[in-house]
Design an enzyme around this catalytic site. Sequence first.
Site, PDB file in Angstrom:
ATOM      1  N   LYS A   1     -23.224 -31.505 -33.251  1.00  0.00           N
ATOM      2  CA  LYS A   1     -24.045 -32.674 -32.895  1.00  0.00           C
ATOM      3  C   LYS A   1     -24.863 -32.380 -31.629  1.00  0.00           C
ATOM      4  O   LYS A   1     -24.573 -31.411 -30.907  1.00  0.00           O
ATOM      5  CB  LYS A   1     -23.120 -33.880 -32.650  1.00  0.00           C
ATOM      6  CG  LYS A   1     -22.176 -33.699 -31.452  1.00  0.00           C
ATOM      7  CD  LYS A   1     -21.133 -34.805 -31.363  1.00  0.00           C
ATOM      8  CE  LYS A   1     -20.227 -34.576 -30.162  1.00  0.00           C
ATOM      9  NZ  LYS A   1     -19.091 -35.524 -30.137  1.00  0.00           N
TER      10      LYS A   1
ATOM     11  N   ARG B   1     -12.899 -46.951 -28.779  1.00  0.00           N
ATOM     12  CA  ARG B   1     -14.328 -46.700 -29.008  1.00  0.00           C
ATOM     13  C   ARG B   1     -14.530 -46.952 -30.499  1.00  0.00           C
ATOM     14  O   ARG B   1     -14.109 -47.991 -30.993  1.00  0.00           O
ATOM     15  CB  ARG B   1     -14.667 -45.262 -28.566  1.00  0.00           C
ATOM     16  CG  ARG B   1     -16.130 -45.026 -28.283  1.00  0.00           C
ATOM     17  CD  ARG B   1     -16.413 -43.601 -27.797  1.00  0.00           C
ATOM     18  NE  ARG B   1     -16.167 -42.589 -28.819  1.00  0.00           N
ATOM     19  CZ  ARG B   1     -16.325 -41.282 -28.633  1.00  0.00           C
ATOM     20  NH1 ARG B   1     -16.737 -40.815 -27.472  1.00  0.00           N
ATOM     21  NH2 ARG B   1     -16.095 -40.432 -29.615  1.00  0.00           N
TER      22      ARG B   1
ATOM     23  N   HIS C   1      -9.390 -39.938 -32.888  1.00  0.00           N
ATOM     24  CA  HIS C   1      -9.943 -39.133 -31.788  1.00  0.00           C
ATOM     25  C   HIS C   1      -9.179 -39.457 -30.498  1.00  0.00           C
ATOM     26  O   HIS C   1      -8.905 -40.618 -30.215  1.00  0.00           O
ATOM     27  CB  HIS C   1     -11.426 -39.484 -31.637  1.00  0.00           C
ATOM     28  CG  HIS C   1     -12.227 -38.585 -30.746  1.00  0.00           C
ATOM     29  ND1 HIS C   1     -12.128 -37.211 -30.777  1.00  0.00           N
ATOM     30  CD2 HIS C   1     -13.173 -38.870 -29.817  1.00  0.00           C
ATOM     31  CE1 HIS C   1     -12.982 -36.695 -29.889  1.00  0.00           C
ATOM     32  NE2 HIS C   1     -13.619 -37.679 -29.293  1.00  0.00           N
TER      33      HIS C   1
ATOM     34  N   ARG D   1     -11.414 -30.374 -34.900  1.00  0.00           N
ATOM     35  CA  ARG D   1     -12.864 -30.543 -34.693  1.00  0.00           C
ATOM     36  C   ARG D   1     -13.225 -29.962 -33.331  1.00  0.00           C
ATOM     37  O   ARG D   1     -13.040 -30.603 -32.298  1.00  0.00           O
ATOM     38  CB  ARG D   1     -13.234 -32.036 -34.714  1.00  0.00           C
ATOM     39  CG  ARG D   1     -12.798 -32.795 -35.968  1.00  0.00           C
ATOM     40  CD  ARG D   1     -13.292 -34.253 -35.936  1.00  0.00           C
ATOM     41  NE  ARG D   1     -12.864 -34.973 -34.750  1.00  0.00           N
ATOM     42  CZ  ARG D   1     -11.747 -35.665 -34.637  1.00  0.00           C
ATOM     43  NH1 ARG D   1     -10.919 -35.781 -35.658  1.00  0.00           N
ATOM     44  NH2 ARG D   1     -11.439 -36.276 -33.503  1.00  0.00           N
TER      45      ARG D   1
ATOM     46  N   TYR E   1     -38.519 -32.580  -0.903  1.00  0.00           N
ATOM     47  CA  TYR E   1     -38.706 -33.993  -0.575  1.00  0.00           C
ATOM     48  C   TYR E   1     -37.605 -34.519   0.343  1.00  0.00           C
ATOM     49  O   TYR E   1     -36.423 -34.267   0.125  1.00  0.00           O
ATOM     50  CB  TYR E   1     -38.711 -34.827  -1.854  1.00  0.00           C
ATOM     51  CG  TYR E   1     -39.908 -34.605  -2.739  1.00  0.00           C
ATOM     52  CD1 TYR E   1     -41.209 -34.624  -2.231  1.00  0.00           C
ATOM     53  CD2 TYR E   1     -39.741 -34.392  -4.106  1.00  0.00           C
ATOM     54  CE1 TYR E   1     -42.301 -34.435  -3.069  1.00  0.00           C
ATOM     55  CE2 TYR E   1     -40.829 -34.204  -4.949  1.00  0.00           C
ATOM     56  CZ  TYR E   1     -42.115 -34.232  -4.415  1.00  0.00           C
ATOM     57  OH  TYR E   1     -43.187 -34.046  -5.242  1.00  0.00           O
TER      58      TYR E   1
ATOM     59  N   CYS F   1     -36.840 -31.167  -7.671  1.00  0.00           N
ATOM     60  CA  CYS F   1     -38.000 -32.004  -7.996  1.00  0.00           C
ATOM     61  C   CYS F   1     -38.174 -32.074  -9.509  1.00  0.00           C
ATOM     62  O   CYS F   1     -37.405 -31.514 -10.268  1.00  0.00           O
ATOM     63  CB  CYS F   1     -39.250 -31.420  -7.350  1.00  0.00           C
ATOM     64  SG  CYS F   1     -39.049 -31.037  -5.598  1.00  0.00           S
TER      65      CYS F   1
ATOM     66  N   ASP G   1     -40.453 -30.710 -11.471  1.00  0.00           N
ATOM     67  CA  ASP G   1     -40.905 -29.483 -12.124  1.00  0.00           C
ATOM     68  C   ASP G   1     -40.399 -28.212 -11.467  1.00  0.00           C
ATOM     69  O   ASP G   1     -40.701 -27.123 -11.942  1.00  0.00           O
ATOM     70  CB  ASP G   1     -42.434 -29.395 -12.082  1.00  0.00           C
ATOM     71  CG  ASP G   1     -43.094 -30.723 -12.351  1.00  0.00           C
ATOM     72  OD1 ASP G   1     -42.812 -31.289 -13.422  1.00  0.00           O
ATOM     73  OD2 ASP G   1     -43.855 -31.190 -11.490  1.00  0.00           O
TER      74      ASP G   1
HETATM   75  C1  LIG Z   1     -17.960 -34.653 -30.031  1.00  0.00           C
HETATM   76  C2  LIG Z   1     -16.729 -34.869 -30.824  1.00  0.00           C
HETATM   77  C3  LIG Z   1     -15.787 -33.838 -31.017  1.00  0.00           C
HETATM   78  C4  LIG Z   1     -15.866 -32.513 -30.292  1.00  0.00           C
HETATM   79  O1  LIG Z   1     -15.251 -32.653 -29.032  1.00  0.00           O
HETATM   80  P1  LIG Z   1     -15.100 -31.385 -28.051  1.00  0.00           P
HETATM   81  O2  LIG Z   1     -14.341 -31.918 -26.907  1.00  0.00           O
HETATM   82  O3  LIG Z   1     -16.470 -30.935 -27.717  1.00  0.00           O
HETATM   83  O4  LIG Z   1     -14.352 -30.365 -28.844  1.00  0.00           O
HETATM   84  C5  LIG Z   1     -14.729 -34.056 -31.879  1.00  0.00           C
HETATM   85  N1  LIG Z   1     -14.594 -35.237 -32.498  1.00  0.00           N
HETATM   86  C6  LIG Z   1     -15.445 -36.264 -32.315  1.00  0.00           C
HETATM   87  C7  LIG Z   1     -15.227 -37.550 -33.016  1.00  0.00           C
HETATM   88  C8  LIG Z   1     -16.534 -36.122 -31.471  1.00  0.00           C
HETATM   89  O5  LIG Z   1     -17.371 -37.145 -31.287  1.00  0.00           O
END
Ligand SMILES: *Cc1c(COP(=O)(O)O)cnc(C)c1O
Length: 392
Positions: free
Chosen positions: A42, A135, A167, A223, A267, A314, A316
């Site tokens: 992602k 979440r 998660h 994952r 700056y 800055c 750029d």
């Molecule tokens: C982004 C994400 C991951 C990956 O997490 P990492 O800490 O980068 O391994 C796994 N599961 C879900 C649902 C995520 O949103």
Amino acid sequence: MTDPVPHRAEIVVDVAAIRHNVRILKDLVSVDGPVQMMTVVKADGYGHGMVEAAEAAREGGADWLGVATIDEALALRAAGDQGPLLCWLSAPGDDFAAAVAAGVELTAYTVAELDEVAAVGDARVQLKLDTGLSRGGAPRAEWQELFAAAAAHEAAGRVRVTGIWSHFAASDEPTHPANDAQEADFREALRLAEAAGLDPDVTHLANSAAAILRPSSHFDLVRCGIASYGLDPAPGVSPRLGLRPAMTVRARLLMSKAISAGDGVSYGHTWLADRDTTVGVVPVGYAEGILRAAGNTASVWVEDSLRPILGRVCMDQFVVGLHGELPRPGTDVVLFGPGDLGEPTAQDWAEAVGTISYEIVTRLGGRLARRHVDSERVDADINGADLEGTPT
Ligand SMILES: *Cc1c(COP(=O)(O)O)cnc(C)c1O
């Protein structure tokens, strides 16, 4: 400077590092029996280029790819990826039909979402449960209802429930009590799902940190996002695994010059020279995603040593301290890389500005060019000034 394509500033991604990291992670999680690897690509592959990262991940043994949005999933299909692919963040009005037609597995958090997916017909869908992150995902009070609805849709042939997952909230802190609690709740949810008649192909809970630090959470699949790119999900906690950061960010020095004791830099003059010295101008700034907070805190690598960013970053450009030297314009400046030569890493930048390496790599953009090299397939040295490779 023998680089054939002199970029003002660029991101260089070594796809061999991604391949290598995916291989290492898959071997690690499979020591006690096979566990499938989902590489999470992602957010443009955490800034590394989604399509190139996905290709490298598949080569490294990724059984699955994971993305947040349907748009990301469809972009992978358009680029030719045909393998198992899960997305998990849909918004009302998303084009489920396009995802199903492309063979993308969807994730439902609610009965309403499941009904919408079922209305498309013939969808492969996974159910996401909230076990404590608060979440996305079905809250505990709705698990039974979601499972019953899913079983009914499955019995009617409208969907196939291919996965059930959740998660972690704090997998980078292995002793955090949420980990045990979430894993126990997830196991309970799987018992309830089975009782409701569901028989998913895969159940999964672990992200990178849990994949590395919590074998009990591996289930059928892990994952892995950040670790696939060679960055440590739990700095100071993870064992050494030989992961290799895939991204290098470099720029060319625009000019160097002498300044005098008492001169202020950038700056607001937040840095004042306490002696006569030299400084250089690096042509990237916060428009490229270089954090403004890196001013007076982070360092970069110029001519074999660490040099501090002086004063404010800055839009750029920023100013780097050169310790009395006057390198030629065009001299290579490495903002961060794998760290092999002593250059800072994304983790060093994260620590300098008080964030996590995830944010350092994913926020880059603006006018930075990005190029992919493969250090295993061509004679490429991704660390030095003489970086060469096959632009992709
Ligand atoms: C982004 C994400 C991951 C990956 O997490 P990492 O800490 O980068 O391994 C796994 N599961 C879900 C649902 C995520 O949103």
